[in-house]
Design an enzyme around this catalytic site. Structure first.
Site, PDB file in Angstrom:
ATOM      1  N   GLY A  60      10.685  32.070 -15.292  1.00 31.15           N
ATOM      2  CA  GLY A  60      11.873  32.931 -15.273  1.00 31.15           C
ATOM      3  C   GLY A  60      12.708  32.659 -16.513  1.00 31.15           C
ATOM      4  O   GLY A  60      12.236  32.012 -17.466  1.00 31.15           O
ATOM      5  N   ALA A  61      13.955  33.143 -16.491  1.00 26.78           N
ATOM      6  CA  ALA A  61      14.795  33.022 -17.678  1.00 26.78           C
ATOM      7  C   ALA A  61      15.012  31.560 -18.080  1.00 26.78           C
ATOM      8  O   ALA A  61      14.848  31.188 -19.257  1.00 26.78           O
ATOM      9  CB  ALA A  61      16.132  33.710 -17.416  1.00 26.78           C
ATOM     10  N   LYS A  79      28.376  20.673  -9.645  1.00 27.75           N
ATOM     11  CA  LYS A  79      27.891  22.031  -9.953  1.00 27.75           C
ATOM     12  C   LYS A  79      27.817  22.857  -8.657  1.00 27.75           C
ATOM     13  O   LYS A  79      28.133  24.047  -8.653  1.00 27.75           O
ATOM     14  CB  LYS A  79      26.510  21.936 -10.629  1.00 27.75           C
ATOM     15  CG  LYS A  79      25.878  23.281 -10.975  1.00 27.75           C
ATOM     16  CD  LYS A  79      26.519  23.901 -12.188  1.00 27.75           C
ATOM     17  CE  LYS A  79      26.105  25.320 -12.529  1.00 27.75           C
ATOM     18  NZ  LYS A  79      24.811  25.793 -12.237  1.00 27.75           N
TER      19      LYS A  79
HETATM   20  O1  KPL Z   1      26.376  29.572 -12.109  1.00 30.97           O
HETATM   21  C1  KPL Z   1      27.003  30.565 -11.871  1.00 30.97           C
HETATM   22  C2  KPL Z   1      26.302  31.642 -11.159  1.00 30.97           C
HETATM   23  O2  KPL Z   1      26.662  32.794 -11.294  1.00 30.97           O
HETATM   24  O3  KPL Z   1      25.322  31.313 -10.455  1.00 30.97           O
HETATM   25  C3  KPL Z   1      28.460  30.652 -12.221  1.00 30.97           C
HETATM   26  C4  KPL Z   1      28.885  29.361 -12.853  1.00 30.97           C
HETATM   27  C5  KPL Z   1      29.268  30.909 -10.989  1.00 30.97           C
HETATM   28  C6  KPL Z   1      28.746  31.688 -13.270  1.00 30.97           C
HETATM   29  O4  KPL Z   1      28.677  32.973 -12.832  1.00 30.97           O
END
Ligand code: KPL
Length: 320
Positions: A24-25, A202
């Site tokens: 994937g990306a 995160k």
């Molecule tokens: O990691 C992200 C996501 O969209 O999955 C964030 C940090 C919320 C940025 O959009």
């Protein structure tokens, strides 16, 4: 316009030391970064493949000199039955969190016992499911905030240079030469002493932003409005409490600060979960707010706000 640059050392001379599972990306971005720093890397085929090589295309909008000039390069495709599998020293798993077990398990029979595994995905959970199956192999974990868009199957554009953190989780540690090579290859990356607190941090960002933007069909920036602040605080308070029972002490005000910083920095963006729901794709909710609820249950705690958004996203998914 396209440019060609090839590392002769990677074309047919010896088999790769590192394989990536998941093209994937993010998998393609990591592949490009390793390839560009001269590391011998390939993709692991998930099905029998007759392709020996794949041509990939990379461009960036976020370097010092952004350019629409795409760089083309070739990397080996390692077939499931190939002898090269036995020579791998590191497998980097870049599939979605909910695909990790299904993707990795078939290789555990054939992958050498000294081949290290690195999981790189959003959310948490698969490390706990994989741990009992490692059979003596070492496991590292990572998180990346690099922005990347997949333009077509083998074509990506890097759009952001966020932080990448990698670190040891269990079993034998990754050879120092390989961990140093990864950090040197991936811009803005670090090898951390304790990766689990980084993953919880995160997780906090994703737990607060992703479901709320998907439920309210809004950009990340909209969450700065006062109407969302109680919900964000509750999600983070519950996460903080559950993490503490998991032995991970996080700084509550730092979590709030980090979430609002990401809201501000990505104000115009639609979160990945918003996009998943908009495109009627499976979301990563089970590994984000769902993970918080599951860990809460293990400790006989409740996490009602996370439970609520988890169920709301599940209901949206059920309507596809
Ligand atoms: O990691 C992200 C996501 O969209 O999955 C964030 C940090 C919320 C940025 O959009």
């Amino acid at each position: 316009m396209q440019s060609h640059r090839e590392h002769d050392s990677q074309l047919g001379l010896g088999s790769p030391d590192i394989a990536i599972l998941g093209a994937g990306a993010v998998g393609q971005l990591i592949c490009h970064q390793l390839w560009a720093s001269g590391i011998s890397v390939g993709f692991l085929a998930r099905e029998p493949s007759t392709h020996l090589w794949q041509t990939l295309s990379f461009s960036t909008t976020c370097s010092a000199s952004p350019s629409t000039l795409a760089e083309q390069y070739r990397v080996p495709i390692i077939a499931t039955d190939s002898d090269s599998l036995a020579k791998l020293r590191l497998l980097i798993v870049c599939v979605k969190a909910y695909q990790v077990m299904e993707a990795v398990t078939p290789f555990l029979e054939t992958l050498p016992k000294d081949c290290h595994i690195l999981l790189l995905h959003n959310g948490m959970g698969p490390h706990l499911a994989l741990e009992p199956l490692l059979d003596g192999r070492g496991l590292s974990l990572g998180t990346t905030s690099q922005g990347v868009l997949r333009q077509s199957t083998w074509q990506i554009t890097q759009t952001g240079q966020g932080l990448t953190q990698l670190g040891h989780f269990t079993g034998p540690e990754l050879e120092i030469g390989l961990s140093k090579a990864l950090i040197a290859a991936i811009p803005n990356s670090e090898w951390v002493e304790a990766i689990i607190p980084c993953l919880w941090q995160k997780l906090a960002v994703n737990a607060a932003i992703n479901p709320l933007t998907a439920i309210n069909q809004c950009t990340n920036g909209k969450l700065a409005e006062a109407q969302f602040s109680a919900m964000i605080t509750d999600i983070l308070d519950e996460l903080h409490w559950v993490a503490e029972h998991d032995g991970i002490l996080l700084d509550k005000s730092y979590l709030q600060q980090r979430v609002y910083q990401v809201i501000q920095l990505t104000a115009e963006n639609f979160s990945s979960m918003h996009q998943d729901v908009a495109h009627k794709r499976r979301t990563e909710i089970d590994q984000i707010n769902g993970y918080i609820c599951e860990r809460a249950r293990v400790h006989n705690l409740s996490a009602p706000t996370n439970e609520k958004v988890w169920q709301q996203i599940k209901q949206l998914e059920a309507k596809y």
